[in-house]
Motif scaffolding. Structure first.
Motif, PDB file in Angstrom:
ATOM      1  N   GLN A  45       0.802  -1.225   0.000  1.00  0.00           N
ATOM      2  CA  GLN A  45       0.000   0.000   0.000  1.00  0.00           C
ATOM      3  C   GLN A  45       0.837   1.277   0.000  1.00  0.00           C
ATOM      4  O   GLN A  45       0.414   2.301  -0.535  1.00  0.00           O
ATOM      5  CB  GLN A  45      -0.954  -0.004   1.207  1.00  0.00           C
ATOM      6  N   LYS A  46       2.009   1.240   0.596  1.00  0.00           N
ATOM      7  CA  LYS A  46       2.877   2.422   0.636  1.00  0.00           C
ATOM      8  C   LYS A  46       3.778   2.527  -0.589  1.00  0.00           C
ATOM      9  O   LYS A  46       4.495   3.505  -0.756  1.00  0.00           O
ATOM     10  CB  LYS A  46       3.751   2.405   1.899  1.00  0.00           C
ATOM     11  N   GLY A  47       3.765   1.506  -1.436  1.00  0.00           N
ATOM     12  CA  GLY A  47       4.559   1.561  -2.651  1.00  0.00           C
ATOM     13  C   GLY A  47       6.010   1.141  -2.494  1.00  0.00           C
ATOM     14  O   GLY A  47       6.827   1.381  -3.387  1.00  0.00           O
ATOM     15  N   PHE A  48       6.344   0.492  -1.367  1.00  0.00           N
ATOM     16  CA  PHE A  48       7.727   0.048  -1.178  1.00  0.00           C
ATOM     17  C   PHE A  48       8.107  -1.029  -2.185  1.00  0.00           C
ATOM     18  O   PHE A  48       9.254  -1.074  -2.658  1.00  0.00           O
ATOM     19  CB  PHE A  48       7.937  -0.458   0.250  1.00  0.00           C
ATOM     20  N   PHE A  49       7.176  -1.907  -2.527  1.00  0.00           N
ATOM     21  CA  PHE A  49       7.451  -2.901  -3.560  1.00  0.00           C
ATOM     22  C   PHE A  49       7.665  -2.208  -4.910  1.00  0.00           C
ATOM     23  O   PHE A  49       8.594  -2.530  -5.659  1.00  0.00           O
ATOM     24  CB  PHE A  49       6.304  -3.910  -3.673  1.00  0.00           C
ATOM     25  N   ALA A  50       6.794  -1.269  -5.215  1.00  0.00           N
ATOM     26  CA  ALA A  50       6.882  -0.561  -6.490  1.00  0.00           C
ATOM     27  C   ALA A  50       8.213   0.188  -6.615  1.00  0.00           C
ATOM     28  O   ALA A  50       8.793   0.264  -7.700  1.00  0.00           O
ATOM     29  CB  ALA A  50       5.716   0.415  -6.631  1.00  0.00           C
ATOM     30  N   GLN A  51       8.705   0.743  -5.490  1.00  0.00           N
ATOM     31  CA  GLN A  51       9.987   1.451  -5.518  1.00  0.00           C
ATOM     32  C   GLN A  51      11.141   0.523  -5.883  1.00  0.00           C
ATOM     33  O   GLN A  51      12.181   0.967  -6.368  1.00  0.00           O
ATOM     34  CB  GLN A  51      10.250   2.090  -4.151  1.00  0.00           C
ATOM     35  N   GLN A  52      10.952  -0.766  -5.653  1.00  0.00           N
ATOM     36  CA  GLN A  52      11.960  -1.762  -6.018  1.00  0.00           C
ATOM     37  C   GLN A  52      11.686  -2.357  -7.402  1.00  0.00           C
ATOM     38  O   GLN A  52      12.266  -3.382  -7.770  1.00  0.00           O
ATOM     39  CB  GLN A  52      11.983  -2.887  -4.967  1.00  0.00           C
ATOM     40  N   ASP A  53      10.789  -1.706  -8.136  1.00  0.00           N
ATOM     41  CA  ASP A  53      10.401  -2.172  -9.470  1.00  0.00           C
ATOM     42  C   ASP A  53       9.794  -3.576  -9.437  1.00  0.00           C
ATOM     43  O   ASP A  53      10.041  -4.402 -10.317  1.00  0.00           O
ATOM     44  CB  ASP A  53      11.596  -2.145 -10.444  1.00  0.00           C
ATOM     45  N   LEU A  54       8.993  -3.811  -8.412  1.00  0.00           N
ATOM     46  CA  LEU A  54       8.297  -5.084  -8.276  1.00  0.00           C
ATOM     47  C   LEU A  54       6.792  -4.881  -8.369  1.00  0.00           C
ATOM     48  O   LEU A  54       6.252  -3.910  -7.833  1.00  0.00           O
ATOM     49  CB  LEU A  54       8.617  -5.743  -6.928  1.00  0.00           C
ATOM     50  N   GLU A  55       6.147  -5.791  -9.044  1.00  0.00           N
ATOM     51  CA  GLU A  55       4.687  -5.838  -9.081  1.00  0.00           C
ATOM     52  C   GLU A  55       4.282  -7.113  -8.344  1.00  0.00           C
ATOM     53  O   GLU A  55       4.404  -8.214  -8.872  1.00  0.00           O
ATOM     54  CB  GLU A  55       4.182  -5.877 -10.518  1.00  0.00           C
ATOM     55  N   VAL A  56       3.837  -6.953  -7.093  1.00  0.00           N
ATOM     56  CA  VAL A  56       3.574  -8.098  -6.228  1.00  0.00           C
ATOM     57  C   VAL A  56       2.081  -8.429  -6.222  1.00  0.00           C
ATOM     58  O   VAL A  56       1.242  -7.573  -5.925  1.00  0.00           O
ATOM     59  CB  VAL A  56       4.056  -7.826  -4.791  1.00  0.00           C
ATOM     60  N   GLU A  57       1.776  -9.663  -6.549  1.00  0.00           N
ATOM     61  CA  GLU A  57       0.406 -10.173  -6.461  1.00  0.00           C
ATOM     62  C   GLU A  57       0.279 -10.983  -5.169  1.00  0.00           C
ATOM     63  O   GLU A  57       0.959 -11.993  -4.987  1.00  0.00           O
ATOM     64  CB  GLU A  57       0.072 -11.056  -7.655  1.00  0.00           C
ATOM     65  N   ILE A  58      -0.573 -10.510  -4.263  1.00  0.00           N
ATOM     66  CA  ILE A  58      -0.778 -11.166  -2.972  1.00  0.00           C
ATOM     67  C   ILE A  58      -2.045 -12.009  -3.057  1.00  0.00           C
ATOM     68  O   ILE A  58      -3.127 -11.496  -3.357  1.00  0.00           O
ATOM     69  CB  ILE A  58      -0.889 -10.136  -1.837  1.00  0.00           C
ATOM     70  N   ILE A  59      -1.906 -13.304  -2.790  1.00  0.00           N
ATOM     71  CA  ILE A  59      -3.024 -14.231  -2.952  1.00  0.00           C
ATOM     72  C   ILE A  59      -3.350 -14.908  -1.621  1.00  0.00           C
ATOM     73  O   ILE A  59      -2.463 -15.450  -0.952  1.00  0.00           O
ATOM     74  CB  ILE A  59      -2.702 -15.308  -4.011  1.00  0.00           C
ATOM     75  N   GLU A  60      -4.628 -14.865  -1.238  1.00  0.00           N
ATOM     76  CA  GLU A  60      -5.101 -15.572  -0.045  1.00  0.00           C
ATOM     77  C   GLU A  60      -5.569 -16.962  -0.471  1.00  0.00           C
ATOM     78  O   GLU A  60      -6.401 -17.082  -1.364  1.00  0.00           O
ATOM     79  CB  GLU A  60      -6.253 -14.798   0.598  1.00  0.00           C
ATOM     80  N   PRO A  61      -5.057 -18.014   0.149  1.00  0.00           N
ATOM     81  CA  PRO A  61      -5.371 -19.367  -0.303  1.00  0.00           C
ATOM     82  C   PRO A  61      -6.736 -19.858   0.168  1.00  0.00           C
ATOM     83  O   PRO A  61      -7.200 -19.500   1.254  1.00  0.00           O
ATOM     84  CB  PRO A  61      -4.260 -20.199   0.337  1.00  0.00           C
ATOM     85  N   ALA A  62      -7.371 -20.667  -0.649  1.00  0.00           N
ATOM     86  CA  ALA A  62      -8.604 -21.333  -0.234  1.00  0.00           C
ATOM     87  C   ALA A  62      -8.272 -22.471   0.726  1.00  0.00           C
ATOM     88  O   ALA A  62      -9.034 -22.778   1.642  1.00  0.00           O
ATOM     89  CB  ALA A  62      -9.344 -21.872  -1.458  1.00  0.00           C
ATOM     90  N   ASP A  63      -7.109 -23.082   0.521  1.00  0.00           N
ATOM     91  CA  ASP A  63      -6.630 -24.173   1.367  1.00  0.00           C
ATOM     92  C   ASP A  63      -5.277 -23.774   1.941  1.00  0.00           C
ATOM     93  O   ASP A  63      -4.295 -23.675   1.208  1.00  0.00           O
ATOM     94  CB  ASP A  63      -6.509 -25.459   0.540  1.00  0.00           C
ATOM     95  N   PRO A  64      -5.185 -23.526   3.253  1.00  0.00           N
ATOM     96  CA  PRO A  64      -3.932 -23.039   3.840  1.00  0.00           C
ATOM     97  C   PRO A  64      -2.771 -24.025   3.760  1.00  0.00           C
ATOM     98  O   PRO A  64      -1.627 -23.642   4.001  1.00  0.00           O
ATOM     99  CB  PRO A  64      -4.301 -22.754   5.304  1.00  0.00           C
ATOM    100  N   SER A  65      -3.036 -25.269   3.426  1.00  0.00           N
ATOM    101  CA  SER A  65      -1.957 -26.242   3.312  1.00  0.00           C
ATOM    102  C   SER A  65      -1.265 -26.183   1.953  1.00  0.00           C
ATOM    103  O   SER A  65      -0.187 -26.768   1.770  1.00  0.00           O
ATOM    104  CB  SER A  65      -2.488 -27.663   3.535  1.00  0.00           C
ATOM    105  N   MET A  66      -1.859 -25.471   0.992  1.00  0.00           N
ATOM    106  CA  MET A  66      -1.367 -25.508  -0.384  1.00  0.00           C
ATOM    107  C   MET A  66      -0.227 -24.555  -0.733  1.00  0.00           C
ATOM    108  O   MET A  66       0.606 -24.893  -1.587  1.00  0.00           O
ATOM    109  CB  MET A  66      -2.526 -25.262  -1.353  1.00  0.00           C
ATOM    110  N   PRO A  67      -0.111 -23.353  -0.159  1.00  0.00           N
ATOM    111  CA  PRO A  67       0.924 -22.410  -0.612  1.00  0.00           C
ATOM    112  C   PRO A  67       2.339 -22.969  -0.713  1.00  0.00           C
ATOM    113  O   PRO A  67       2.978 -22.817  -1.768  1.00  0.00           O
ATOM    114  CB  PRO A  67       0.813 -21.272   0.409  1.00  0.00           C
TER     115      PRO A  67
END
Length: 313
Positions: A45-67
């Protein structure tokens, strides 16, 4: 005018090229977004990832055992995992490696209602203990009981699935293991059920990192993860320096879902437990946990630290 138009076109092209040059990172959480993920959400939200030239996709799992399994299968760059679970997964052949830390203290605990019936672990003799996941939590419980002069035979273990707090409130069980001290205690407080916790690290269990970041051991995008960790460090420092503003940044991610009293209470209890140096690796801590897992026959042997944990510099 033509010169100005040419300059604007060049500027737009450079901006577009820069935007397109951002490296994509797929991050799988261990569960739905909560204050345990504070630095990750603030970095987004603060753009710290963007400042590192990263586009981060954050995904919440349907099954917590899978990530972790998806990272091991090459389907994602990073996953939020738990130190002991990583060590168990690697022992079972998954090509995973720890690259960073989110929460550097245990959160797990044995929780009881603060009604005068159980004042020490020794008071659990003859009582019912609810749990969600066997394996590592069995080792925690057995060690803590032994530390209090009891054994596993002195309690009745009941699988309550993920209904930990409700099972405690209803009286189905006298204690629960697996509840996080920054959440379950606050959840019970909001239900007007005062409670208290007994902490594994104070009752014979070696210290461990609760939440970590894992990557594929043999196909790890090291340079990209290095940038990710730099952004995470910036977000952690910002969050600790400006907790109220960081809270607002965190809420902006999903205002309707995150702005709850439980999250507000958990936020305050979670911040002191965040890893101040997310990329730093405490090798002794991992080696002691490896020995603990073998001692409790959860693994066959103690693997070299380099098999499952690195410090990216």
């Amino acid at each position: 005018m033509k010169k100005m138009t040419a300059l604007l076109s060049t500027g737009l092209l450079l901006f577009s090229t820069h935007a397109l040059s951002k490296e994509k990172v797929t991050l799988l959480l261990d569960w739905f977004v909560n204050p345990d993920h504070a630095p990750l959400i603030v970095a987004q939200q603060k753009g710290f990832f963007a400042q590192q030239d990263l586009e981060v996709e954050i995904i919440e799992p349907a099954d917590p055992s899978m990530p972790p399994k998806l990272v091991a299968a090459g389907k994602a760059d990073l996953a939020v995992d738990y130190q002991p679970q990583l060590q168990l997964a690697v022992a079972n052949g998954l090509p995973l490696v720890r690259v960073g830390t989110l929460v550097s203290t245990p959160l797990n605990s044995i929780t009881v209602l603060d009604n005068g019936k159980i004042n020490s672990l020794a008071d659990l003799k003859g009582k019912k203990v609810g749990y969600s996941v066997s394996g590592f939590e069995d080792a925690l419980l057995n060690t803590m009981l032994r530390h209090a002069g009891l054994s596993a035979k002195d309690v009745e273990k009941i699988n309550v699935n993920w209904s930990l707090s409700p099972s405690l409130i209803s009286g189905k069980v006298d204690a629960i293991i697996g509840g996080f001290r920054n959440f379950e205690l606050n959840q019970l407080k909001l239900e007007k059920q005062p409670s208290k916790a007994f902490y594994p690290e104070e009752h014979g269990v070696p210290l461990y990192d609760e939440l970590i970041l894992v990557a594929h051991k043999d196909n790890m995008p090291k340079a990209k993860i290095d940038k990710f960790l730099t952004a995470l460090e910036q977000a952690t420092t910002y969050t600790l320096n400006h907790p109220e503003q960081a809270w607002q940044d965190y809420l902006s991610y999903k205002p309707k879902e995150l702005d709850t009293e439980l999250n507000r209470l958990a936020w305050k209890d979670t911040l002191p437990r965040l890893a101040l140096r997310p990329r730093a690796l405490d090798s002794v801590r991992y080696e002691k946990m490896a020995a603990f897992l073998k001692q409790h026959q959860l693994t066959d042997k103690v693997l070299p630290l380099s098999d499952y944990a690195v410090e990216i510099k």
